[in-house]
Design an enzyme around this catalytic site. Structure first.
Site, PDB file in Angstrom:
ATOM      1  N   GLY A 182      13.743  26.104  30.189  1.00  0.00           N
ATOM      2  CA  GLY A 182      14.163  25.408  31.397  1.00  0.00           C
ATOM      3  C   GLY A 182      14.804  24.053  31.142  1.00  0.00           C
ATOM      4  O   GLY A 182      14.711  23.151  31.984  1.00  0.00           O
ATOM      5  N   HIS A 213      26.231  30.483  30.910  1.00  0.00           N
ATOM      6  CA  HIS A 213      26.212  31.361  29.736  1.00  0.00           C
ATOM      7  C   HIS A 213      26.644  30.540  28.515  1.00  0.00           C
ATOM      8  O   HIS A 213      27.618  29.796  28.592  1.00  0.00           O
ATOM      9  CB  HIS A 213      27.185  32.531  29.958  1.00  0.00           C
ATOM     10  CG  HIS A 213      27.185  33.511  28.828  1.00  0.00           C
ATOM     11  ND1 HIS A 213      26.179  34.431  28.650  1.00  0.00           N
ATOM     12  CD2 HIS A 213      28.052  33.697  27.801  1.00  0.00           C
ATOM     13  CE1 HIS A 213      26.431  35.147  27.564  1.00  0.00           C
ATOM     14  NE2 HIS A 213      27.555  34.726  27.028  1.00  0.00           N
ATOM     15  N   ASN A 216      25.660  31.094  37.392  1.00  0.00           N
ATOM     16  CA  ASN A 216      24.974  31.357  36.118  1.00  0.00           C
ATOM     17  C   ASN A 216      25.612  30.498  35.034  1.00  0.00           C
ATOM     18  O   ASN A 216      26.816  30.226  35.081  1.00  0.00           O
ATOM     19  CB  ASN A 216      25.111  32.836  35.736  1.00  0.00           C
ATOM     20  CG  ASN A 216      24.402  33.153  34.428  1.00  0.00           C
ATOM     21  OD1 ASN A 216      23.279  32.690  34.179  1.00  0.00           O
ATOM     22  ND2 ASN A 216      25.043  33.938  33.571  1.00  0.00           N
ATOM     23  N   MET A 231      16.169  35.874  32.594  1.00  0.00           N
ATOM     24  CA  MET A 231      16.282  37.082  31.775  1.00  0.00           C
ATOM     25  C   MET A 231      16.029  38.352  32.585  1.00  0.00           C
ATOM     26  O   MET A 231      15.305  39.242  32.135  1.00  0.00           O
ATOM     27  CB  MET A 231      15.299  36.993  30.602  1.00  0.00           C
ATOM     28  CG  MET A 231      15.584  35.851  29.656  1.00  0.00           C
ATOM     29  SD  MET A 231      17.194  36.002  28.878  1.00  0.00           S
ATOM     30  CE  MET A 231      16.871  37.399  27.834  1.00  0.00           C
ATOM     31  N   ASN A 269      17.957  23.413  31.122  1.00  0.00           N
ATOM     32  CA  ASN A 269      19.007  23.242  32.135  1.00  0.00           C
ATOM     33  C   ASN A 269      18.400  22.881  33.493  1.00  0.00           C
ATOM     34  O   ASN A 269      18.939  22.031  34.212  1.00  0.00           O
ATOM     35  CB  ASN A 269      19.849  24.518  32.259  1.00  0.00           C
ATOM     36  CG  ASN A 269      20.889  24.596  31.165  1.00  0.00           C
ATOM     37  OD1 ASN A 269      21.879  23.863  31.191  1.00  0.00           O
ATOM     38  ND2 ASN A 269      20.662  25.448  30.190  1.00  0.00           N
TER      39      ASN A 269
HETATM   40  C1  GRF Z   1      20.971  28.524  27.930  1.00  0.00           C
HETATM   41  O1  GRF Z   1      21.567  28.538  26.679  1.00  0.00           O
HETATM   42  C2  GRF Z   1      21.832  29.231  28.936  1.00  0.00           C
HETATM   43  O2  GRF Z   1      23.190  29.138  28.672  1.00  0.00           O
HETATM   44  C3  GRF Z   1      21.379  30.659  28.817  1.00  0.00           C
HETATM   45  O3  GRF Z   1      20.012  30.599  28.567  1.00  0.00           O
HETATM   46  C4  GRF Z   1      19.674  29.341  27.971  1.00  0.00           C
HETATM   47  C5  GRF Z   1      18.637  28.717  28.812  1.00  0.00           C
HETATM   48  O4  GRF Z   1      18.110  27.573  28.214  1.00  0.00           O
HETATM   49  N1  GRF Z   1      21.722  31.427  29.991  1.00  0.00           N
HETATM   50  P1  GRF Z   1      17.085  26.655  29.018  1.00  0.00           P
HETATM   51  O5  GRF Z   1      15.921  27.566  29.455  1.00  0.00           O
HETATM   52  O6  GRF Z   1      17.792  26.074  30.190  1.00  0.00           O
HETATM   53  O7  GRF Z   1      16.622  25.634  28.034  1.00  0.00           O
END
Ligand code: GRF
Length: 204
Positions: A16, A114, A112, A95, A18
């Protein structure tokens, strides 16, 4: 900017970071009118839930094993989203495929992130270290991250923004992932802010 608040739900499965970047941007006043109202995780042990709680955000856990079928599990996710009255959904390391019904219900309002430059290195199986491994073994000179609108196809909808980083000689998946993640943390809050400005008043 809409007159009223835009309510955002963030869907997660892991660390998490992000989510953390979005919550920190909100806390420091960089996302005026935008409120994260729900963090929903596919895993009860996801560190993202700790981050959410640290910022006083409501959390929900929807684990597949708690439901008799995928449909029932997806219905539970939708129910949480509807209850939260979210206008916008941010996938941040989520996921689980977003069900067609959720895509329909929130059409054009699911984002989203990526960790590659889509349309390259996306699609089923392209997640986590698999993405960076593929980029490195393809001999790419640059990679980065992409924020796009979610539609019925995996890693497919319209691209809103990308940030690029170099792939350096001797890069490991960890080094490349970390370089990209830094960009993700800048890009997601900034894109969310701009995206919310395009919504009708109140985000509805
Ligand atoms: C990130 O690299 C994002 O691009 C991908 O999953 C990862 C999530 O990382 N979809 P976090 O859980 O936000 O640290």
């Amino acid at each position: 900017m809409p007159n009223k608040e835009v309510r955002v739900a963030v869907l997660v499965s892991g660390s998490g970071s992000n989510l953390g970047a979005i919550l920190e941007a909100q806390k420091s006043g960089k996302l005026p009118g935008i409120h994260v109202v729900l963090v929903l995780s596919t895993k009860s042990e996801a560190y993202a839930l700790v981050r959410a709680k640290n910022y006083g955000v409501k959390t929900a856990v929807v684990e597949r094993k708690a439901y008799p079928s995928e449909e029932a599990c997806q219905a539970a996710v939708l129910e949480h989203l509807e209850k939260s009255r979210a206008h916008v959904i941010c996938l941040a390391g989520y996921m689980r495929m977003v069900s067609q019904e959720i895509v329909r219900r929130f059409r054009g309002r699911i984002l989203n992130i990526h960790p590659a430059l889509l349309p390259k290195f996306g699609g089923p199986g392209m997640y986590g270290h698999f993405v960076h491994e593929a980029v490195i073994s393809a001999g790419e000179k640059e990679s980065g991250c992409t924020i796009h609108i979610v539609d019925e196809e995996y890693d497919h909808g319209p691209i809103l923004a990308q940030a690029k980083v170099p792939v350096l000689p001797g890069d490991t998946t960890e080094l490349l992932a970390a370089r990209i993640l830094e960009q993700e943390h800048q890009l997601y809050p900034a894109v969310l802010k701009e995206f919310c400005k395009t919504l009708p008043s109140g985000g509805a």
